[in-house]
Write a protein that holds these residues in place. Sequence first.
Motif, PDB file in Angstrom:
ATOM      1  N   ARG A 190       0.835  -1.213   0.000  1.00  0.00           N
ATOM      2  CA  ARG A 190       0.000   0.000   0.000  1.00  0.00           C
ATOM      3  C   ARG A 190       0.862   1.254   0.000  1.00  0.00           C
ATOM      4  O   ARG A 190       0.589   2.210  -0.728  1.00  0.00           O
ATOM      5  N   VAL A 191       1.901   1.253   0.817  1.00  0.00           N
ATOM      6  CA  VAL A 191       2.781   2.416   0.892  1.00  0.00           C
ATOM      7  C   VAL A 191       3.471   2.651  -0.453  1.00  0.00           C
ATOM      8  O   VAL A 191       3.534   3.787  -0.951  1.00  0.00           O
ATOM      9  N   ARG A 192       3.985   1.592  -1.059  1.00  0.00           N
ATOM     10  CA  ARG A 192       4.665   1.743  -2.354  1.00  0.00           C
ATOM     11  C   ARG A 192       3.701   2.245  -3.426  1.00  0.00           C
ATOM     12  O   ARG A 192       4.070   3.091  -4.269  1.00  0.00           O
TER      13      ARG A 192
ATOM     14  N   ARG B 208      12.999  -2.604   2.610  1.00  0.00           N
ATOM     15  CA  ARG B 208      12.482  -3.276   1.412  1.00  0.00           C
ATOM     16  C   ARG B 208      10.986  -3.025   1.239  1.00  0.00           C
ATOM     17  O   ARG B 208      10.505  -2.810   0.123  1.00  0.00           O
ATOM     18  N   LEU B 209      10.248  -3.006   2.330  1.00  0.00           N
ATOM     19  CA  LEU B 209       8.801  -2.817   2.245  1.00  0.00           C
ATOM     20  C   LEU B 209       8.429  -1.482   1.612  1.00  0.00           C
ATOM     21  O   LEU B 209       7.419  -1.385   0.919  1.00  0.00           O
ATOM     22  N   VAL B 210       9.238  -0.435   1.850  1.00  0.00           N
ATOM     23  CA  VAL B 210       8.891   0.877   1.300  1.00  0.00           C
ATOM     24  C   VAL B 210       9.508   1.109  -0.069  1.00  0.00           C
ATOM     25  O   VAL B 210       9.323   2.175  -0.662  1.00  0.00           O
TER      26      VAL B 210
ATOM     27  N   ALA C 160      21.473  -1.818  -0.118  1.00  0.00           N
ATOM     28  CA  ALA C 160      21.994  -0.447  -0.192  1.00  0.00           C
ATOM     29  C   ALA C 160      21.772   0.324   1.107  1.00  0.00           C
ATOM     30  O   ALA C 160      22.237   1.453   1.253  1.00  0.00           O
ATOM     31  N   VAL C 161      21.069  -0.284   2.056  1.00  0.00           N
ATOM     32  CA  VAL C 161      20.693   0.390   3.300  1.00  0.00           C
ATOM     33  C   VAL C 161      21.756   0.146   4.366  1.00  0.00           C
ATOM     34  O   VAL C 161      22.276  -0.968   4.477  1.00  0.00           O
ATOM     35  N   PRO C 162      22.118   1.174   5.170  1.00  0.00           N
ATOM     36  CA  PRO C 162      23.086   0.960   6.249  1.00  0.00           C
ATOM     37  C   PRO C 162      22.677  -0.204   7.146  1.00  0.00           C
ATOM     38  O   PRO C 162      21.515  -0.322   7.527  1.00  0.00           O
ATOM     39  N   ALA C 163      23.663  -1.056   7.473  1.00  0.00           N
ATOM     40  CA  ALA C 163      23.372  -2.271   8.224  1.00  0.00           C
ATOM     41  C   ALA C 163      23.978  -2.276   9.626  1.00  0.00           C
ATOM     42  O   ALA C 163      23.859  -3.259  10.340  1.00  0.00           O
ATOM     43  N   ASP C 164      24.641  -1.181  10.017  1.00  0.00           N
ATOM     44  CA  ASP C 164      25.162  -1.090  11.379  1.00  0.00           C
ATOM     45  C   ASP C 164      25.388   0.379  11.722  1.00  0.00           C
ATOM     46  O   ASP C 164      25.192   1.266  10.884  1.00  0.00           O
ATOM     47  N   ARG C 165      25.811   0.640  12.961  1.00  0.00           N
ATOM     48  CA  ARG C 165      25.952   2.022  13.419  1.00  0.00           C
ATOM     49  C   ARG C 165      27.016   2.786  12.630  1.00  0.00           C
ATOM     50  O   ARG C 165      26.844   3.970  12.326  1.00  0.00           O
ATOM     51  N   ALA C 166      28.101   2.121  12.287  1.00  0.00           N
ATOM     52  CA  ALA C 166      29.175   2.800  11.559  1.00  0.00           C
ATOM     53  C   ALA C 166      28.695   3.261  10.191  1.00  0.00           C
ATOM     54  O   ALA C 166      28.952   4.405   9.781  1.00  0.00           O
ATOM     55  N   ARG C 167      27.999   2.396   9.480  1.00  0.00           N
ATOM     56  CA  ARG C 167      27.513   2.771   8.147  1.00  0.00           C
ATOM     57  C   ARG C 167      26.396   3.800   8.241  1.00  0.00           C
ATOM     58  O   ARG C 167      26.260   4.662   7.363  1.00  0.00           O
TER      59      ARG C 167
END
Length: 309
Positions: free
Chosen positions: A83-85, A149-151, A157-164
């Motif tokens: 729905r959001v997409r 991914r849902l949006v 491509a999304v940051p996966a930890d605090r450093a990124r």
Amino acid sequence: MSDADPGLFGPRSVTWQLHGDPVMWIAGVRALYLQALHPRAVRGVTQNSDFRRDAWGRLLRTASFVGTTTYGTTEAAERAGARVRKIHRMLTATDPDTGERYGVDEPALLMWVHCAEIDSYLHVARRSGLRLTDAEADRYIAEHRHSARLVGLDPDAVPADRARMAEYFEKVRPELAAGREAREVDDFLLRPPTHPLLVPAREVLWRRVAHLAYASLPPYAHELYGRAAPAPATVTRQLRLAGLLLRRIPARVRWQLPPKHILRAMARLGPGARPAPYKLGRQAAILGAPGGRADSYRGERRATWGTAG
């Protein structure tokens, strides 16, 4: 109950425990303040909705989306994302300076909204006294490649930890500004429209939430908005006090508020699925033990995201 669908995250995730904490409301307002500092992103809101007239409806819809994707079934989460997409695909915004018309579903804009939201949830939770190790904080960020991914974002491509995540914010900072639209959001968050009889409650309760959410922003955000905030140590004390008071409200009372996502998840999965902060350390020990397995985005999710609380 063992075969019931745990949803995208499941009771063993950091997300399941963190999103049940009442400071999420403060964190959500912080996210709105932060998101409004991206001129292209905030225009997508102000040019496509009368957020002042439907202020509470918009906030509740956002909270419902987070609740559904966290505690709902996989099917319910996927439907909410679809729905959001679909809505985002139909919306555009216009740059008043250049006349450029662009879609609000540009990956860069979706990325900013996502990162501002996840950073705010994590920052406020930890600063208000919720005990999360650095490893658990990283795990929380990594888990939200699912919500990204849902949006419509590419999870890889999304940051996966605090450093990124920190690298991302450093990279995007030159694009941020407190323009007219951000000022409108600021004014709205301080004085949201409400029934005249509720104005006193707004002044006593809501303003405190808004001020605390604003104060918890990073210093560069205060500079852009042009409003000072208390010293960081003072803000931390205030957040800890707010967390202490909010967490004293019995969970069963808080969870009765519609649409009762957590209670419905517990009915589906059993009482062991009850969110509780103490489970974070216990689950970290389980996953770190010999034979234990850490969650991964592409790994065998159900091996670690079962229904046991």
